[in-house]
Design an enzyme around this catalytic site. Structure first.
Site: not given
Length: 243
Positions: A11, A187, A190
């Site tokens: 991600s 967070d 990320h």
């Protein structure tokens, strides 16, 4: 042929083309010199990445690939007894998977520079704020820790050294800055815009070390400032003949 830079990862790579993302910065940086191709898969670990790599890069012209970044480990380092246990990959297997990924990339694109990137550090308080005080499984503990992620980051560096590859140790680099927990991570995992900017700068440095700086790459088609406006047609006819 215009060279390509492929970004392969989880991600942190998939999100890199978002506003202020490190991949978007790269695409802008090389806008007249190279194509930046995104192959990011949110939630993937190296076990899954090794299985899908050949399919993921199908269709990318082999002759054009000048470099590829490989950024996995944030999911592999999930703790096996916590909420994200399904993503966990044992450290030894993580090393073997990275070696297999690098071997496949070198076989497919022998001339390309393969650049390994470690997972970023983890801010455990940030993770708990993001997933909730229960930790996602009622334990009250984060599903990842910075200590565990550090082991995977060091393993990534070791694999790069063993394979003779360039490596960006973003896990260590980020922690050199006071307040990295919230400055670079949104967070606990990320990247913030500032975290994306730091990674972009590190990738640009590594690409420059591989002789892929802007100064080393020719511009795609003549720059406007180089064109004689009174003789442009003839100039482009000559360009077409050279092709």
């Amino acid at each position: 042929m215009r060279p390509s830079i492929v970004l392969f990862g989880d991600s942190i790579t998939e999100e890199s083309f978002g506003e202020g993302g490190w991949g978007a910065y790269l695409a802008n940086h090389y806008s007249r010199s190279a194509d930046v191709i995104l192959r990011g898969y949110s939630g993937y670990n190296t076990r899954w990445a090794a299985r899908v790599l050949a399919r993921a890069v199908t269709g990318i012209p082999s002759a054009s690939v000048a470099a590829v970044t490989v950024l996995f480990g944030a999911n592999d380092a999930s703790l096996p007894t916590r909420a994200s246990a399904f993503q966990y990959v044992p450290l030894g297997e993580y090393r073997e998977n990275l070696r297999a990924i690098c071997a496949l990339l070198r076989d497919r694109w022998p001339a390309a520079a393969v650049i390994l990137v470690t997972p970023p550090p983890v801010d455990e308080r940030g993770r708990l704020r993001f997933i909730g005080g229960g930790g996602g499984d009622g334990s009250g503990l984060p599903e990842r820790t910075n200590q565990a992620t550090g082991e995977y980051a060091r393993a990534c560096v070791q694999v790069a050294v063993e394979c003779g590859l360039r490596v960006i140790d973003i896990w260590s680099r980020m922690q050199m800055f006071p307040g990295w927990e919230t400055s670079f991570l949104r967070d606990g995992l990320h990247l913030t815009p500032r975290g994306n900017r730091l990674l972009f700068e590190e990738v640009v440095w590594a690409l420059g070390d591989a002789n892929l700086s802007l100064e080393a790459l020719p511009a795609d088609l003549p720059l406007c400032s180089d064109i004689d406006p009174d003789n442009a047609a003839k100039y482009f006819e000559e360009e077409e003949e050279e092709e």
